[in-house]
Design a protein around this motif. Structure first.
Motif, short mmCIF file in Angstrom:
data_model
loop_
_atom_site.label_atom_id
_atom_site.label_comp_id
_atom_site.label_asym_id
_atom_site.label_seq_id
_atom_site.Cartn_x
_atom_site.Cartn_y
_atom_site.Cartn_z
N GLU A 313 6.77 3.83 -5.15
CA GLU A 313 8.42 3.31 -5.20
C GLU A 313 7.12 2.03 -5.66
OE1 GLU A 313 8.85 3.42 -1.10
OE2 GLU A 313 10.46 5.39 -1.29
N GLN A 314 5.31 1.93 -5.07
CA GLN A 314 5.00 1.07 -5.46
C GLN A 314 4.78 0.76 -6.86
OE1 GLN A 314 2.81 0.42 -0.74
NE2 GLN A 314 2.10 1.08 -2.59
N SER A 315 4.57 1.83 -7.45
CA SER A 315 3.84 1.56 -9.40
C SER A 315 5.34 1.06 -9.48
CB SER A 315 3.74 2.59 -10.03
OG SER A 315 4.32 3.38 -9.45
N ARG A 316 6.64 1.15 -8.98
CA ARG A 316 7.74 0.26 -10.62
C ARG A 316 8.07 1.48 -11.35
NH1 ARG A 316 4.62 -3.60 -8.81
NH2 ARG A 316 5.05 -4.26 -11.14
N GLY A 317 7.54 2.58 -11.36
CA GLY A 317 7.44 3.04 -12.31
C GLY A 317 6.67 2.67 -13.58
N ILE A 318 6.12 2.27 -13.43
CA ILE A 318 5.28 1.55 -14.39
C ILE A 318 3.92 2.36 -14.85
CG2 ILE A 318 3.22 0.00 -15.30
CD1 ILE A 318 5.32 -1.94 -13.99
N PRO A 319 3.54 3.38 -15.37
CA PRO A 319 2.20 3.68 -15.57
C PRO A 319 1.37 4.03 -15.28
CG PRO A 319 4.27 4.20 -17.36
CD PRO A 319 4.74 3.32 -16.87
N LEU A 320 0.87 2.74 -16.43
CA LEU A 320 -0.60 2.38 -15.53
C LEU A 320 -1.10 2.57 -13.98
CD1 LEU A 320 -3.31 1.34 -17.14
CD2 LEU A 320 -2.16 -0.66 -16.81
N ILE A 321 0.11 1.24 -13.66
CA ILE A 321 0.19 1.44 -12.64
C ILE A 321 -0.31 2.36 -11.58
CG2 ILE A 321 1.01 -0.03 -10.09
CD1 ILE A 321 1.41 -2.04 -12.44
N ALA A 322 0.54 3.09 -11.62
CA ALA A 322 1.10 4.43 -10.97
C ALA A 322 -0.43 5.16 -10.76
CB ALA A 322 1.71 5.43 -11.77
N ARG A 323 -0.83 5.71 -12.32
CA ARG A 323 -2.38 5.54 -12.62
C ARG A 323 -3.31 5.30 -11.57
NH1 ARG A 323 -5.89 8.38 -15.96
NH2 ARG A 323 -7.86 7.30 -16.26
N HIS A 324 -3.60 3.83 -11.65
CA HIS A 324 -4.74 3.25 -10.71
C HIS A 324 -4.50 3.43 -9.24
CE1 HIS A 324 -7.33 2.35 -14.12
NE2 HIS A 324 -6.10 2.16 -15.59
N MET A 325 -3.48 3.81 -8.81
CA MET A 325 -2.56 3.12 -7.33
C MET A 325 -3.00 4.84 -6.57
SD MET A 325 -0.02 1.52 -6.66
CE MET A 325 0.51 0.19 -6.43
N THR A 326 -2.31 5.72 -8.05
CA THR A 326 -3.46 7.28 -7.32
C THR A 326 -4.61 7.54 -7.09
OG1 THR A 326 -1.16 8.02 -8.00
CG2 THR A 326 -2.95 9.50 -8.21
N LEU A 327 -5.26 7.78 -8.57
CA LEU A 327 -7.15 7.33 -8.54
C LEU A 327 -7.81 6.72 -7.32
CD1 LEU A 327 -7.26 7.18 -12.49
CD2 LEU A 327 -7.48 9.16 -10.90
N ALA A 328 -6.89 5.60 -7.17
CA ALA A 328 -7.70 4.91 -6.09
C ALA A 328 -7.67 5.65 -4.23
CB ALA A 328 -7.13 3.52 -5.84
N VAL A 329 -6.19 5.81 -4.04
CA VAL A 329 -6.07 6.79 -3.22
C VAL A 329 -7.33 8.23 -3.72
CG1 VAL A 329 -4.98 7.92 -1.51
CG2 VAL A 329 -4.27 5.96 -2.70
N LEU A 330 -7.28 8.82 -4.76
CA LEU A 330 -8.34 9.70 -3.86
C LEU A 330 -9.28 9.71 -3.94
CD1 LEU A 330 -6.28 11.93 -7.77
CD2 LEU A 330 -6.29 12.19 -4.93
N GLU A 331 -9.49 8.22 -4.69
CA GLU A 331 -11.45 8.73 -5.47
C GLU A 331 -11.46 7.87 -2.76
OE1 GLU A 331 -11.61 6.90 -9.50
OE2 GLU A 331 -11.37 5.28 -8.31
N ASN A 332 -11.12 7.66 -2.63
CA ASN A 332 -10.96 6.53 -1.19
C ASN A 332 -10.00 7.22 -0.45
OD1 ASN A 332 -12.19 5.54 1.36
ND2 ASN A 332 -12.00 3.55 -0.02
N PRO A 333 -9.32 8.40 0.05
CA PRO A 333 -8.77 9.53 1.17
C PRO A 333 -8.23 8.50 2.18
CG PRO A 333 -10.21 11.15 -0.24
CD PRO A 333 -11.14 9.66 0.00
N SER A 334 -9.17 7.75 2.65
CA SER A 334 -9.07 6.71 3.70
C SER A 334 -8.16 5.79 3.47
CB SER A 334 -10.46 6.35 4.32
OG SER A 334 -10.67 5.32 3.32
N LEU A 335 -7.51 5.47 2.12
CA LEU A 335 -7.02 4.38 2.28
C LEU A 335 -5.09 4.76 2.56
CD1 LEU A 335 -8.13 3.10 -1.46
CD2 LEU A 335 -8.37 2.11 0.84
N GLY A 336 -5.01 6.67 2.37
CA GLY A 336 -3.74 7.15 2.19
C GLY A 336 -4.13 7.40 3.61
N LEU A 337 -5.13 8.12 4.00
CA LEU A 337 -4.93 7.86 6.19
C LEU A 337 -4.05 7.05 7.11
CD1 LEU A 337 -7.84 10.47 6.07
CD2 LEU A 337 -5.21 11.14 5.90
N SER A 338 -5.09 5.93 6.83
CA SER A 338 -4.50 4.82 6.86
C SER A 338 -3.42 3.95 6.95
CB SER A 338 -6.03 3.77 7.08
OG SER A 338 -6.24 3.10 5.66
N GLY A 339 -2.81 4.56 5.56
CA GLY A 339 -1.45 4.07 5.16
C GLY A 339 -1.90 2.47 4.15
#
Length: 463
Positions: A313-339
């Motif tokens: 939803e936050q990436s608004r369907g833009i592939p590049l943004i979805a990629r980096h948002m996903t990798l940011a959370v995968l590299e720092n899982p606390s982001l997903g846990l804390s919302g």
């Protein structure tokens, strides 16, 4: 694999021959994410820390003798963590089909096709072309052209890089004219010497354009005499006008030739002055396709369904943004846990830089230097010790934020990464960095700096 050429100077206008053919066949055997090598290279490898598999003798198309092939991979637990994989190709099947049909038609019907792939930055134009290039006719030669933002006002700027790539001649070498004379067709030499800046004879601008246009056309004619040709033009919105005019003339000149010209560009900027056979406008991905894209990065299924949905939803369907948002959370899982999932591209990028412990001076200096990222100049501008800088650059490359070219120079993986960083810098920061760039170039490589006035002009204007 082996030397690309030995003996007398080669006359070919493109990379061909046994070595290039062997490289292509080994790549085909490897498949995505794998490495295969020939026996000669295998014997030269330091195999400590590597898992190797003997794949046996292989009969390869175009190679007379059977080739002993080995598979090579990093051993688990040795070396740095693996780099993030490129995302799967999703949501563009219709666009891919249209692109491939146009290219195939140009080759099979011997009729020039012009394909115009248009979308804002980050929508996946380059990914579309990369994913489909393997589907293009194998007999076709693909020649890349790339528009560059800082050279869009310099006549035939991207064609200089094209000829350097094709000839293997650096125009800044002291013997560049001699090498170009050996390589170039006689009827093209005069125009190519003008293009390279190797002919000091003053000529009128219109005469210079005419001679260079004809020389470039001779090179294309030679390629087409050998078989189908695909000109791939990335970032075409940054083409200089002279190159755009040449491409338009080329399409007119080769109406009945197996030639495909494929543009990838943003809607803003230069619009090619030739009628497209096929226009492909990429839209944003649907939520379902975006979640599939996210899943292709999250192969271990570490992200909760709710986190994937939020990123989509936050990436608004833009592939590049979805990629980096996903990798940011995968590299720092606390982001997903804390919302605290990044809400914008720049938030995601800086989260990734922080997780990798990258010094901000490196990122800021790289953004100002732009597409001419020499490590020695970057070291001087960022003021980091060279060993630490190299470690940080290697980490940025490993994480897919930077790419390293064959000549050792670097660039951002996507121009939007650089643009996003530039937006965070204050005017006084940019001015100070441009001043340091000027000092670094003049101290480290004054000859290169003098030979490329557009670089100096950009930094003088910024300072």
């Amino acid at each position: 694999i082996k030397q690309m050429h030995s003996g007398e100077a080669a006359q070919e206008n493109v990379a061909i021959g046994e070595s290039v053919n062997l490289a292509a066949r080994l790549q085909a055997i490897a498949g995505p994410g794998r490495v295969t090598v020939s026996e000669d290279l295998f014997k030269a490898l330091e195999v400590d820390g590597l898992d190797t598999t003997d794949l046996g003798l292989k009969t390869l198309k175009g190679i007379e003798d059977e080739v002993q092939v080995f598979s090579v991979a990093s051993r688990a637990g040795v070396g740095p963590a693996p780099a993030p994989q490129r995302a799967a190709f999703v949501g563009r099947q219709s666009a891919a089909a249209d692109l491939n049909e146009a290219v195939q038609s140009a080759v099979s019907k011997r009729r020039c096709a012009v394909v115009d792939v248009v979308a804002p930055g980050g929508y996946g134009k380059t990914s579309l072309l990369d994913s489909q290039a393997k589907q293009w006719p194998p007999e076709a030669v693909v020649i890349p052209l790339t528009g560059r933002s800082h050279l869009s006002s310099a006549a035939f700027s991207c064609c200089r890089f094209l000829v350097e790539d094709l000839s293997g001649v650096s125009f800044q070498d002291t013997d560049a004219l001699q090498k170009l004379t050996v390589w170039a067709p006689e009827e093209a030499l005069g125009g190519l010497a003008l293009l390279a800046g190797l002919d000091p004879t003053p000529v009128a601008a219109i005469v210079r354009k005419m001679r260079i246009t004809e020389a470039l056309s001779v090179l294309v004619d030679r390629c087409l005499a050998e078989g189908p040709l695909i000109l791939r033009v990335d970032d075409a919105h940054w083409l200089d006008q002279d190159t755009a005019d040449w491409l338009a003339a080329l399409a007119e000149r080769h109406r009945t030739s197996p030639l495909a010209i494929v543009f990838a560009r943003r809607p803003e900027g230069l619009t090619p002055a030739l009628e497209a056979t096929e226009t492909i406008a990429l839209e944003r991905l649907s939520n379902a396709d975006t979640e599939e894209l996210i899943a292709s990065h999250d192969t271990a299924k570490a992200l909760a369904c709710a986190v994937r949905t939020q990123i989509a939803e936050q990436s608004r369907g833009i592939p590049l943004i979805a990629r980096h948002m996903t990798l940011a959370v995968l590299e720092n899982p606390s982001l997903g846990l804390s919302g605290a999932i990044p809400k914008t591209l720049i938030e995601a990028l800086f989260q990734r830089f922080d997780t990798a412990d990258i010094d901000s001076s490196v990122i800021e200096a790289a953004a100002i230097l732009g597409e001419e990222l020499r490590p020695d100049v970057l070291s001087a501008v960022s003021t980091l010790p060279s060993d630490r800088l190299e470690a940080e650059l290697s980490e940025l490359v490993r994480r897919g934020l930077f790419v390293r070219r064959f000549d050792g120079s670097l660039d951002f993986d996507h121009v939007l990464i650089r643009e996003a960083i530039l937006e965070t810098l204050l005017s006084r920061q940019k001015q100070a960095l441009h001043e340091r760039c000027l000092s670094a170039y003049q101290a480290i490589c004054p000859e290169d700096f003098a030979a490329q006035p557009t670089i100096g002009a950009r930094h003088y204007a910024g300072a």
